[in-house]
Each structure stands twice: as C-alpha cells, then as structure tokens.
Design a protein around this motif. Structure first.
Motif, PDB file in Angstrom:
ATOM      1  N   MET A   1       0.930  -1.185  -0.168  1.00  0.00           N
ATOM      2  CA  MET A   1      -0.189   0.159   0.190  1.00  0.00           C
ATOM      3  C   MET A   1       0.781   1.411  -0.110  1.00  0.00           C
ATOM      4  N   LEU A   2       2.183   1.327   0.699  1.00  0.00           N
ATOM      5  CA  LEU A   2       2.822   2.295   0.539  1.00  0.00           C
ATOM      6  C   LEU A   2       3.642   2.595  -0.172  1.00  0.00           C
TER       7      LEU A   2
ATOM      8  N   LEU B   1      -3.183  11.823  -1.762  1.00  0.00           N
ATOM      9  CA  LEU B   1      -2.339  10.138  -1.685  1.00  0.00           C
ATOM     10  C   LEU B   1      -1.417  11.080  -0.604  1.00  0.00           C
ATOM     11  N   SER B   2      -1.457  11.818  -0.085  1.00  0.00           N
ATOM     12  CA  SER B   2      -0.136  12.196   1.313  1.00  0.00           C
ATOM     13  C   SER B   2      -0.617  11.872   2.732  1.00  0.00           C
ATOM     14  N   PHE B   3      -1.913  12.073   2.079  1.00  0.00           N
ATOM     15  CA  PHE B   3      -2.898  11.957   3.841  1.00  0.00           C
ATOM     16  C   PHE B   3      -3.312  10.694   3.066  1.00  0.00           C
ATOM     17  N   LEU B   4      -3.044   9.781   2.859  1.00  0.00           N
ATOM     18  CA  LEU B   4      -3.287   8.242   2.438  1.00  0.00           C
ATOM     19  C   LEU B   4      -2.499   7.579   3.237  1.00  0.00           C
ATOM     20  N   GLU B   5      -1.037   7.892   2.639  1.00  0.00           N
ATOM     21  CA  GLU B   5       0.332   7.621   3.087  1.00  0.00           C
ATOM     22  C   GLU B   5       0.544   7.523   4.439  1.00  0.00           C
ATOM     23  N   SER B   6       0.107   9.117   4.828  1.00  0.00           N
ATOM     24  CA  SER B   6       0.095   9.591   6.133  1.00  0.00           C
ATOM     25  C   SER B   6      -0.733   8.011   7.336  1.00  0.00           C
ATOM     26  N   SER B   7      -2.020   7.274   6.340  1.00  0.00           N
ATOM     27  CA  SER B   7      -3.063   6.642   7.137  1.00  0.00           C
ATOM     28  C   SER B   7      -1.889   5.404   6.887  1.00  0.00           C
ATOM     29  N   VAL B   8      -1.644   4.991   5.550  1.00  0.00           N
ATOM     30  CA  VAL B   8      -0.337   3.786   5.578  1.00  0.00           C
ATOM     31  C   VAL B   8       0.558   3.446   6.874  1.00  0.00           C
ATOM     32  N   LEU B   9       0.811   4.526   6.865  1.00  0.00           N
ATOM     33  CA  LEU B   9       2.306   4.603   8.221  1.00  0.00           C
ATOM     34  C   LEU B   9       1.107   4.728   9.505  1.00  0.00           C
ATOM     35  N   LEU B  10       0.402   4.713   9.798  1.00  0.00           N
ATOM     36  CA  LEU B  10      -0.377   4.798  10.826  1.00  0.00           C
ATOM     37  C   LEU B  10      -0.681   2.825  11.729  1.00  0.00           C
TER      38      LEU B  10
ATOM     39  N   SER C   1      -8.810   4.010   5.271  1.00  0.00           N
ATOM     40  CA  SER C   1      -7.942   5.280   5.231  1.00  0.00           C
ATOM     41  C   SER C   1      -8.100   5.688   3.827  1.00  0.00           C
ATOM     42  N   LEU C   2      -8.327   5.189   2.432  1.00  0.00           N
ATOM     43  CA  LEU C   2      -8.972   5.989   1.126  1.00  0.00           C
ATOM     44  C   LEU C   2     -10.112   6.949   1.810  1.00  0.00           C
ATOM     45  N   GLY C   3     -10.687   6.302   1.818  1.00  0.00           N
ATOM     46  CA  GLY C   3     -12.162   6.572   2.070  1.00  0.00           C
ATOM     47  C   GLY C   3     -12.128   7.954   2.992  1.00  0.00           C
TER      48      GLY C   3
ATOM     49  N   VAL D   1     -10.103  11.005   0.178  1.00  0.00           N
ATOM     50  CA  VAL D   1     -10.565  11.477   0.025  1.00  0.00           C
ATOM     51  C   VAL D   1     -12.031  12.614   0.086  1.00  0.00           C
ATOM     52  N   ALA D   2     -12.584  11.636   1.313  1.00  0.00           N
ATOM     53  CA  ALA D   2     -13.598  12.284   1.859  1.00  0.00           C
ATOM     54  C   ALA D   2     -13.203  13.840   2.230  1.00  0.00           C
ATOM     55  N   LEU D   3     -11.888  13.642   2.732  1.00  0.00           N
ATOM     56  CA  LEU D   3     -11.564  14.992   3.054  1.00  0.00           C
ATOM     57  C   LEU D   3     -10.575  16.004   2.420  1.00  0.00           C
ATOM     58  N   ILE D   4     -10.579  15.713   1.042  1.00  0.00           N
ATOM     59  CA  ILE D   4      -9.830  16.488   0.172  1.00  0.00           C
ATOM     60  C   ILE D   4     -11.220  16.791  -0.752  1.00  0.00           C
ATOM     61  N   PHE D   5     -12.082  16.057  -1.288  1.00  0.00           N
ATOM     62  CA  PHE D   5     -12.903  16.586  -1.968  1.00  0.00           C
ATOM     63  C   PHE D   5     -12.882  17.653  -1.698  1.00  0.00           C
ATOM     64  N   PRO D   6     -13.714  18.638  -1.380  1.00  0.00           N
ATOM     65  CA  PRO D   6     -13.894  19.721  -1.262  1.00  0.00           C
ATOM     66  C   PRO D   6     -13.531  20.838  -1.252  1.00  0.00           C
ATOM     67  N   LEU D   7     -11.871  20.563  -1.265  1.00  0.00           N
ATOM     68  CA  LEU D   7     -11.125  21.555  -1.531  1.00  0.00           C
ATOM     69  C   LEU D   7     -11.313  21.973  -3.024  1.00  0.00           C
ATOM     70  N   PRO D   8     -10.686  21.208  -4.440  1.00  0.00           N
ATOM     71  CA  PRO D   8     -11.219  21.702  -5.785  1.00  0.00           C
ATOM     72  C   PRO D   8     -12.916  23.016  -5.662  1.00  0.00           C
TER      73      PRO D   8
END
Length: 313
Positions: free
Chosen positions: A69-70, A111-120, A152-154, A157-164
């Motif tokens: 995953m990492l 992907l950056s925040f997903l990597e944080s989740s994977v490391l956790l 982790s993926l959800g 995506v959910a947190l970053i989706f509003p930004l654009p």
C-alpha cells in the motif's frame, strides 16, 4: 459596468504559473538530469517492491501487504508531480489551467494523507506483532487489512474532495505565480482575490484530523512497543524486536519531517527565503517515494533476498 470592474476583469487570470528554482533558470536543463534520475529510481523502486510482494507467496503477510500500500501510494505521488516538474525543467512549460491545477492538488493532498494513514496502519501492525504476537494472525486477517485500506482511502478522499470546489469559486487576479513546480492548496488559495478564511480554517482542520492524529497515534503505538520490548529479558530478543521497526521509523521520519516543515513555512515562515520553500517542496514530495523502497530493500531481509535473487539469478 464600471471602469473599476472592467479593470478587475482584465486582471483576472485563467491560468497559474508554476516555478522552477529561482535564480537558476539557466541551469534548469542540467537540474532536470538528477530530477529524472530521482523519478526513475522512485518509479522502478516502488514497482519492484509491488512486483516482488505480488509474485512471492511467502510475502503475502500483513506487514508486506501494508508495504505494498505504501509503495502504491508513493508511486501515485511520483506520477502526480512528474508531468509539471519535468515540463518546467525540460521545456519551460510553466502555464497550468485552473482545473488542471485543482485536479493535481487534489491527488497530491489525497495521496499524501493516504500515506499518513498507511504509516499509521503499519505502526498498528508492528504494535500487534510485538505486543500481541499470539493474536497477530487472528487480528490482522486479509479482510481486516482490506477494510483498513478502504477506510484510509475513504478518509483521504472525503476530506480532500471539497478543496477543488472551494478554490474554484474564487476569482484569481494579480500575479498568478506559484512557488513550486506543482499545485498545493495552501499556496493556490493565497492567490485568490477574496476572503480565504474558510479555506484556511478547513485546511488546518484537515491537517490536524489526519497528520496530527496519525502522528500522535504512531507515537503512542511506539510508546507501547518500547514498554513491551523493555520487559523482554533477553537482550538479543529485544534487539530483534526493535530491528523489525527500523524501516518503518525511517519511513515515518522521511514523510512527516518535510511535510510538517513545509506546512510551517507556508503558514508562519513568511520571512523565509523563497529558495528554502522550493527545496522543502521538492524534499516533501520527491524524497519519501525515492527513499522508502531503498530503506525497505536494505533493512528488510525478505525483500532484500528476493531482489537479490530476482536480479542475480
């Protein structure tokens, strides 16, 4: 329509301008050589890790599934920034449309925040392996690992989706120049000719609820691991237990150190030299995908042996 509004409309930009390394524009073609090598090693290294884990049945264990995953996340991060970075250093292609910029920052942050989740998740894997070894196989089943990956993926995506969409509603006037060779939310929002308070607050909320919580939980996991390791009577067994965590600790430091440093510079380091921001930006996105496969190949015997066997026989 007033003269002022006409003038304002003329100044509204439809594109952003990405930046290379300031003051070294005449050397961009030479700088592109090590950048190309970094991307090449990153992509080949992570693809090699994925291939070895997929083709070697003995590596279909929780630790290596999280490692895959990492590697997949690092591969995605490299591919997200490669077109704009090499476009600037090869042919000086600085222009990027708003929609393309918003799409790029979505994938970079996701992907950056997903990597944080994977490391956790990897820290949790080490915690269970060392502190609850008898229950390791029953706790970290393939189903549980799959659910951890999906959650982790959800979350990302959910947190970053509003930004654009939050950025898309702004007009952008004045200088459209960005500091990096790719788009980041905290930088793009500063170019808006509008009140960005909501974006700033939401951006801080996202960082705290992902990187902030994940890093604290990783520290807590290692505190419990250290307590368990120190209770082991045998010095050799203590060393063996801690040695299984070295690769993960390196990955955590490679990811969180430049990420936190870049966030601090963007939010509080207004007096920091522009070159420092640029270099930190490259370290933040290029070094983890480059170094993680190297660290795991060197420090993990099973991966090292499979790579040696694949390339030497």
């Amino acid at each position: 329509m007033t003269v002022g509004s006409l003038e304002s409309n003329r100044n509204i930009s439809s594109t952003f301008l990405l930046s290379g390394i300031p003051g070294l524009e005449h050397m961009h073609i030479w700088i592109s050589i090590p950048l190309c090598l970094i991307y090449l090693v990153s992509i080949l290294g992570n693809c090699t890790i994925l291939f070895i884990i997929k083709t070697e049945p003995s590596l279909h264990e929780p630790m290596y599934l999280f490692l895959s995953m990492l590697a997949l996340t690092d591969l995605g991060l490299s591919l997200c920034t490669l077109p704009t970075v090499l476009g600037i250093f090869w042919i000086g292609a600085r222009d990027i449309g708003h929609d393309a910029c918003f799409a790029q920052l979505f994938f970079i942050h996701c992907l950056s925040f997903l990597e944080s989740s994977v490391l956790l998740s990897m820290a949790f894997d080490r915690f269970v392996a060392i502190c609850l070894p008898l229950h390791y196989a029953s706790i970290l089943t393939n189903t549980v690992i799959g659910r951890i990956g999906l959650v982790s993926l959800g979350r990302s995506v959910a947190l970053i989706f509003p930004l654009p969409f939050m950025l898309k509603r702004f007009p952008y006037c004045g200088s459209p120049v960005l500091s990096h060779s790719y788009c980041l939310h905290q930088e793009v929002m500063k170019l808006a000719c509008a009140d960005i308070k909501a974006n700033s607050i939401y951006g801080m909320f996202v960082i705290v609820s992902t990187v902030g919580i994940d890093s604290l939980l990783i520290l807590f996991s290692y505190a419990l691991i250290l307590r368990t390791v120190l209770s082991i009577a045998s010095k050799a067994e203590r060393f063996k237990a801690l040695n299984t965590c070295v690769s993960h600790i390196c990955a955590v430091l490679l990811f969180y150190t430049p990420m936190i440093g870049l966030s601090v510079i963007h939010r509080f380091g207004k007096q920091a030299p522009h070159l420092v921001q640029v270099i930190m930006g490259f370290v933040y996105l290029l070094f983890p995908p480059l170094m993680n496969p190297i660290v795991y190949s060197v420090k993990t015997k099973q991966i090292r042996d499979r790579i040696t066997h694949a390339f030497c026989y």
